[in-house]
Design an enzyme around this catalytic site. Sequence first.
Site, PDB file in Angstrom:
ATOM      1  N   ASP A 183      45.868  47.953  41.304  1.00 37.91           N
ATOM      2  CA  ASP A 183      44.827  46.969  41.230  1.00 37.91           C
ATOM      3  C   ASP A 183      45.453  45.603  40.575  1.00 37.91           C
ATOM      4  OD1 ASP A 183      42.642  45.540  40.158  1.00 37.91           O
ATOM      5  OD2 ASP A 183      41.412  47.302  39.540  1.00 37.91           O
TER       6      ASP A 183
ATOM      7  N   TYR B 178      38.049  36.344  42.742  1.00 36.48           N
ATOM      8  CA  TYR B 178      37.223  34.987  42.044  1.00 36.48           C
ATOM      9  C   TYR B 178      38.064  34.789  40.839  1.00 36.48           C
ATOM     10  CZ  TYR B 178      35.523  39.736  39.984  1.00 36.48           C
ATOM     11  OH  TYR B 178      35.436  40.919  39.516  1.00 36.48           O
TER      12      TYR B 178
HETATM   13  C1  LIG Z   1      38.132  42.190  37.101  1.00 38.92           C
HETATM   14  C2  LIG Z   1      38.513  43.301  37.448  1.00 38.92           C
HETATM   15  C3  LIG Z   1      37.612  44.339  38.213  1.00 38.92           C
HETATM   16  C4  LIG Z   1      36.583  43.913  38.911  1.00 38.92           C
HETATM   17  O1  LIG Z   1      35.868  44.645  39.390  1.00 38.92           O
HETATM   18  P1  LIG Z   1      34.682  44.034  40.454  1.00 38.92           P
HETATM   19  O2  LIG Z   1      34.023  45.227  41.246  1.00 38.92           O
HETATM   20  O3  LIG Z   1      34.698  42.867  41.131  1.00 38.92           O
HETATM   21  O4  LIG Z   1      33.654  43.788  39.619  1.00 38.92           O
HETATM   22  C5  LIG Z   1      38.208  45.479  38.576  1.00 38.92           C
HETATM   23  N1  LIG Z   1      39.504  45.789  38.058  1.00 38.92           N
HETATM   24  C6  LIG Z   1      40.255  44.929  37.457  1.00 38.92           C
HETATM   25  C7  LIG Z   1      41.580  45.347  36.833  1.00 38.92           C
HETATM   26  C8  LIG Z   1      39.778  43.738  37.091  1.00 38.92           C
HETATM   27  O5  LIG Z   1      40.478  43.068  36.158  1.00 38.92           O
END
Ligand SMILES: *Cc1c(COP(=O)(O)O)cnc(C)c1O
Length: 394
Positions: free
Chosen positions: A195, A220
């Site tokens: 991720d 974003y």
């Molecule tokens: C910001 C973030 C997310 C956000 O997930 P969304 O599905 O866009 O809300 C997921 N994983 C990590 C590590 C993040 O920092």
Amino acid sequence: MSELTSRAEKLDAVDQLAAKRGEFVLDDVVYLDGNSLGALPAAVPGRVEDVVRRQWGELRIRSWDESGWWTAPERIGDRIAPLVGAAAGQIVVGDSTSVNVFKALVAAVRMAGEGRDEVLVDATTFPTDGYIAESAARLTGRTLRPVTPAEVPSALNDRTAAVLLNHVDYRTGRLHDLPALTSAIRGAGAVSVWDLCHSAGALPVGLDEHGVDLAVGCTYKYLNGGPGSPAYLYVRHGLQDRFDSPLPGWNSHAEPFGMRASYEPGSGALRGRVGTPDILSMLALEAALEVWDGVSVEAVRAKSLALTDFFLECVAEYVPEGRVESLTPLAHAERGSQIALRCDDAGDVMRRLIARGVVGDFRAPDVLRFGFTPLYVGFTDVERAARVLAEVLG
Ligand SMILES: *Cc1c(COP(=O)(O)O)cnc(C)c1O
């Protein structure tokens, strides 16, 4: 003028990325929350206006073809690719990070095969990844085992199917060793899923170079795509034929307009597609990505480290010793693009900082988080943030 103020001005004067700031809509606030929601690139409003008024309003259905709507997920994926060290044809844009974590993790378990019954997940992960991993493991009949990234090498064995890790810890700003961990996971015959939410757009990732199998990330934060802008999914070339999506929508069909009753996956990155893409957000993201033209991720990384070093130096100079404690590693190799400071009254401190024009964020129960986005944050911003922080803490 203090020594730090004049040094900040000198650093800004020689900053090669300083001109990029003019490509963003900013005011006199010191914005250190671009790791949560990136600032608005100035090109976006005009583009969105054109997409809505002309492409939708005038061309209507023709835009799926004539305005390139249908191919936007792969086209924009190819624009993100160099920012994360990927060759073209491996990234598709769409859905949220959470949804892409689900697709990637279930597909990873399916690729790993029947004999492997355990999934490892970063115990310190951003919560959504942990929730989805638990569900993905339950759906696929595997056992989920939370381990810290440091524990991964010793936790791997011939039962490990897949490993889901965060490249940078969203809370502490710690950067994990992607090359070494990916190689250990591969060595154990398991599938790696990274991720990249807090690393893409802030530092070199090197997906291809390090042999990452699957990766996801949002757009974003450091990529400035706008609130809720679509996320992306990377599937390494060599695995694309084996990528068996748990969400096989008509957009990933080999012949989407064949309207056939049975599913047959298309080839390449588009296997990660599901349904109709959210064109308005996606094309806002495409416009936002233009700020990366002519920017090297290495230059961004060099400035990011200089900014965080300078912030720590200013904090050490201005803030009484022991008032805050940095949770972010000092070693560059272990640092993302944020500094997390711990103090008991962090919630109150952040409210007062924001009231004084220094915007970071608060993570319960006691963390002040400051994100450093090299395209639009400068050294004088950093000095001012530390000085106001010291006054607020005073
Ligand atoms: C910001 C973030 C997310 C956000 O997930 P969304 O599905 O866009 O809300 C997921 N994983 C990590 C590590 C993040 O920092």
